[in-house]
Design a protein around this motif. Structure first.
Motif, PDB file in Angstrom:
ATOM      1  N   MET A   1      24.737  75.473  20.517  1.00  0.00           N
ATOM      2  CA  MET A   1      25.844  75.699  19.576  1.00  0.00           C
ATOM      3  C   MET A   1      26.324  74.366  19.016  1.00  0.00           C
ATOM      4  N   LYS A   2      26.710  74.367  17.739  1.00  0.00           N
ATOM      5  CA  LYS A   2      27.153  73.144  17.091  1.00  0.00           C
ATOM      6  C   LYS A   2      28.573  72.803  17.520  1.00  0.00           C
ATOM      7  N   LEU A   3      28.766  71.617  18.097  1.00  0.00           N
ATOM      8  CA  LEU A   3      30.081  71.203  18.550  1.00  0.00           C
ATOM      9  C   LEU A   3      30.612  69.979  17.816  1.00  0.00           C
ATOM     10  N   SER A   4      29.800  69.383  16.949  1.00  0.00           N
ATOM     11  CA  SER A   4      30.277  68.236  16.173  1.00  0.00           C
ATOM     12  C   SER A   4      29.421  68.070  14.928  1.00  0.00           C
ATOM     13  N   TRP A   5      30.017  67.454  13.900  1.00  0.00           N
ATOM     14  CA  TRP A   5      29.269  67.141  12.694  1.00  0.00           C
ATOM     15  C   TRP A   5      28.468  65.856  12.899  1.00  0.00           C
ATOM     16  N   THR A   6      27.309  65.781  12.280  1.00  0.00           N
ATOM     17  CA  THR A   6      26.540  64.538  12.281  1.00  0.00           C
ATOM     18  C   THR A   6      27.226  63.542  11.340  1.00  0.00           C
ATOM     19  N   PRO A   7      26.881  62.252  11.427  1.00  0.00           N
ATOM     20  CA  PRO A   7      27.459  61.286  10.483  1.00  0.00           C
ATOM     21  C   PRO A   7      27.214  61.673   9.022  1.00  0.00           C
ATOM     22  N   GLN A   8      26.022  62.200   8.721  1.00  0.00           N
ATOM     23  CA  GLN A   8      25.708  62.606   7.348  1.00  0.00           C
ATOM     24  C   GLN A   8      26.590  63.779   6.913  1.00  0.00           C
ATOM     25  N   GLN A   9      26.809  64.712   7.820  1.00  0.00           N
ATOM     26  CA  GLN A   9      27.649  65.869   7.497  1.00  0.00           C
ATOM     27  C   GLN A   9      29.112  65.466   7.357  1.00  0.00           C
ATOM     28  N   LEU A  10      29.553  64.523   8.178  1.00  0.00           N
ATOM     29  CA  LEU A  10      30.916  64.012   8.043  1.00  0.00           C
ATOM     30  C   LEU A  10      31.114  63.332   6.690  1.00  0.00           C
ATOM     31  N   ALA A  11      30.077  62.635   6.228  1.00  0.00           N
ATOM     32  CA  ALA A  11      30.154  61.988   4.915  1.00  0.00           C
ATOM     33  C   ALA A  11      30.273  63.036   3.812  1.00  0.00           C
ATOM     34  N   LEU A  12      29.512  64.121   3.943  1.00  0.00           N
ATOM     35  CA  LEU A  12      29.614  65.210   2.971  1.00  0.00           C
ATOM     36  C   LEU A  12      31.009  65.833   2.999  1.00  0.00           C
ATOM     37  N   LEU A  13      31.519  66.075   4.182  1.00  0.00           N
ATOM     38  CA  LEU A  13      32.849  66.666   4.323  1.00  0.00           C
ATOM     39  C   LEU A  13      33.892  65.785   3.629  1.00  0.00           C
ATOM     40  N   SER A  14      33.804  64.479   3.840  1.00  0.00           N
ATOM     41  CA  SER A  14      34.752  63.548   3.239  1.00  0.00           C
ATOM     42  C   SER A  14      34.614  63.511   1.717  1.00  0.00           C
ATOM     43  N   THR A  15      33.374  63.486   1.243  1.00  0.00           N
ATOM     44  CA  THR A  15      33.130  63.449  -0.206  1.00  0.00           C
ATOM     45  C   THR A  15      33.702  64.674  -0.887  1.00  0.00           C
ATOM     46  N   TYR A  16      33.443  65.842  -0.331  1.00  0.00           N
ATOM     47  CA  TYR A  16      33.897  67.072  -0.972  1.00  0.00           C
ATOM     48  C   TYR A  16      35.379  67.329  -0.743  1.00  0.00           C
ATOM     49  N   ARG A  17      35.951  66.760   0.301  1.00  0.00           N
ATOM     50  CA  ARG A  17      37.410  66.832   0.440  1.00  0.00           C
ATOM     51  C   ARG A  17      38.074  66.065  -0.703  1.00  0.00           C
ATOM     52  N   ALA A  18      37.523  64.916  -1.053  1.00  0.00           N
ATOM     53  CA  ALA A  18      38.064  64.148  -2.174  1.00  0.00           C
ATOM     54  C   ALA A  18      37.885  64.909  -3.491  1.00  0.00           C
ATOM     55  N   ILE A  19      36.749  65.581  -3.659  1.00  0.00           N
ATOM     56  CA  ILE A  19      36.538  66.391  -4.861  1.00  0.00           C
ATOM     57  C   ILE A  19      37.543  67.532  -4.909  1.00  0.00           C
ATOM     58  N   GLY A  20      37.841  68.122  -3.756  1.00  0.00           N
ATOM     59  CA  GLY A  20      38.825  69.193  -3.704  1.00  0.00           C
ATOM     60  C   GLY A  20      40.197  68.735  -4.169  1.00  0.00           C
ATOM     61  N   VAL A  21      40.608  67.538  -3.770  1.00  0.00           N
ATOM     62  CA  VAL A  21      41.884  66.985  -4.226  1.00  0.00           C
ATOM     63  C   VAL A  21      41.878  66.843  -5.744  1.00  0.00           C
ATOM     64  N   GLU A  22      40.777  66.332  -6.270  1.00  0.00           N
ATOM     65  CA  GLU A  22      40.639  66.170  -7.725  1.00  0.00           C
ATOM     66  C   GLU A  22      40.727  67.516  -8.448  1.00  0.00           C
ATOM     67  N   LEU A  23      40.032  68.518  -7.927  1.00  0.00           N
ATOM     68  CA  LEU A  23      40.016  69.823  -8.578  1.00  0.00           C
ATOM     69  C   LEU A  23      41.360  70.535  -8.450  1.00  0.00           C
TER      70      LEU A  23
END
Length: 380
Positions: A1-23
């Motif tokens: 079972m997935k218990l943590s995001w990988t560094p790459q997935q964390l980067a995606l989460l951060s990138t799209y969180r910023a896009i969400g603020v913009e939108l």
């Protein structure tokens, strides 16, 4: 079972969180109707490339990276409409990847990467989402099939570029459900007026009508007659994602409510010193956390073909939707008369109430969970 995001997935989460603020900021000045700007912004950012294979123009990532991006968006965008559009499109991508022919994948995945918008038509006026009872009929003919019937309350129906329609085959076999892909300019397709809903004003929904509409054989998705089994695998991803969105949407509202409660004075003290206010805030946080982890578990089961996945996806959707609605109403009460004024909180309440039916009603999910319990009990 997935218990943590990988560094790459964390980067995606951060990138799209910023896009969400913009939108979220861009939406404040947008007129009601589909958010074409936001949709194109996500396409340009490469959202669909995350799950579309290299041979069709994508990056060949997996659904976990996409899930991280969706969580980032949901935690900052403040309204669910664009997220619901993303979930609907994710179901189309999954449908094509699971059951599409090479020609269908090449054509429609390329269209999705270019910004095309899809719709999936399941519900009908007299039967709702009870697929076994639908009346839309697909009749064989010399050049393929002809489709007659209607759908209603279909997300993107007024604006979609292509449609996935769930229909019944004209056959005596008990395996009589088929999925067909229809382009927007197909003769015999009529779109009704957009629905006038309480909330989610940037998610256009409406009816579709099929009048002896021609469907070439190559536009059938997967095996004719096996559409119900195929559909279940397709929509289960959406159910989990409805849960993920509902679990994360309150994020900025909770942070603002914490600040408000710390600064709002009542009876000579900040209201966050009162236990009933603390309970409101704690209940919201608890609901978000338990639902987020339930979604992770459901996704892990679904992507791993676990037999319990269908039940878990319904649990994830139902639990998160109920908590989201409760949290939105609780926030309105926390702000008192200010919450009842037109604004972000009132909009949140109206949008949250849509989760009582989006992706299936509470009663439908309760029935599905019970049926899955029976199946798992009998299998054991």
């Amino acid at each position: 079972m997935k218990l943590s995001w990988t560094p790459q997935q964390l980067a995606l989460l951060s990138t799209y969180r910023a896009i969400g603020v913009e939108l979220a900021e861009a939406r404040r000045s947008a007129a009601p109707g589909f958010d074409h700007y936001g949709w194109q912004r996500l396409c340009d950012a490469g959202l669909w490339k995350l799950v579309i294979p290299l041979e069709y123009g994508g990056l060949g990532e997996d659904w976990w990276g996409f899930s991280a991006a969706l969580e980032g968006l949901a935690s900052s965008i403040r309204t669910p409409e664009l997220l619901l559009s993303v979930i609907a499109q994710a179901g189309m991508v999954r449908a094509l990847m699971l059951y599409g022919s090479d020609a269908q994948k090449d054509r429609y995945l390329s269209a999705i990467l270019a910004g095309a918008l899809s719709a999936t038509g399941i519900a009908e006026p007299g039967t709702g989402t009870d697929v076994r009872s639908i009346h839309s009929l697909l009749t064989p003919c010399a050049d393929g099939y002809r489709l007659t019937g209607s759908k209603f309350n279909i997300a993107h129906a007024p604006v979609a570029d292509f449609l996935l329609i769930v229909t019944r085959l004209a056959t005596d076999s008990k395996h009589n459900i088929a999925l067909v892909i229809i382009d927007k300019d197909t003769p015999g397709l009529t779109r009704g007026e957009p629905d006038d809903k309480l909330g989610n004003k940037h998610l256009p929904t409406g009816p579709l009508h099929f009048d002896n509409l021609p469907v070439p054989a190559e536009q059938v998705l997967g095996e004719p007659g096996r559409g119900l089994q195929q559909l279940i695998r397709i929509i289960s991803l959406g159910r989990a994602y409805y849960g993920l969105v509902a679990a994360n949407l309150p994020t900025p509202f909770l942070a603002e409510a914490m600040h408000y409660a710390a600064n709002r004075q009542s009876f000579n003290s900040a209201i966050d010193t009162h236990q009933y206010v603390q309970k409101r805030l704690v209940d919201i946080a608890m609901g978000m956390e338990r639902n987020r982890w339930m979604v992770y578990a459901a996704l892990d089961q679904l992507l791993g073909n676990d037999p319990q996945a269908l039940m878990s996806c319904s649990i994830a959707k139902l639990g998160a939707a109920q908590d989201f609605i409760h949290s939105a109403i609780s926030l309105l009460k926390l702000y008192g008369s200010l919450g009842y004024h037109e604004g972000d909180i009132a909009t949140l309440v109206k949008d949250a109430l849509g989760f009582a039916s989006v992706g299936g009603t509470e009663e439908m999910h309760q029935k599905n969970i019970f049926n899955q319990l029976l199946r798992l009990t009998q299998a054991g």
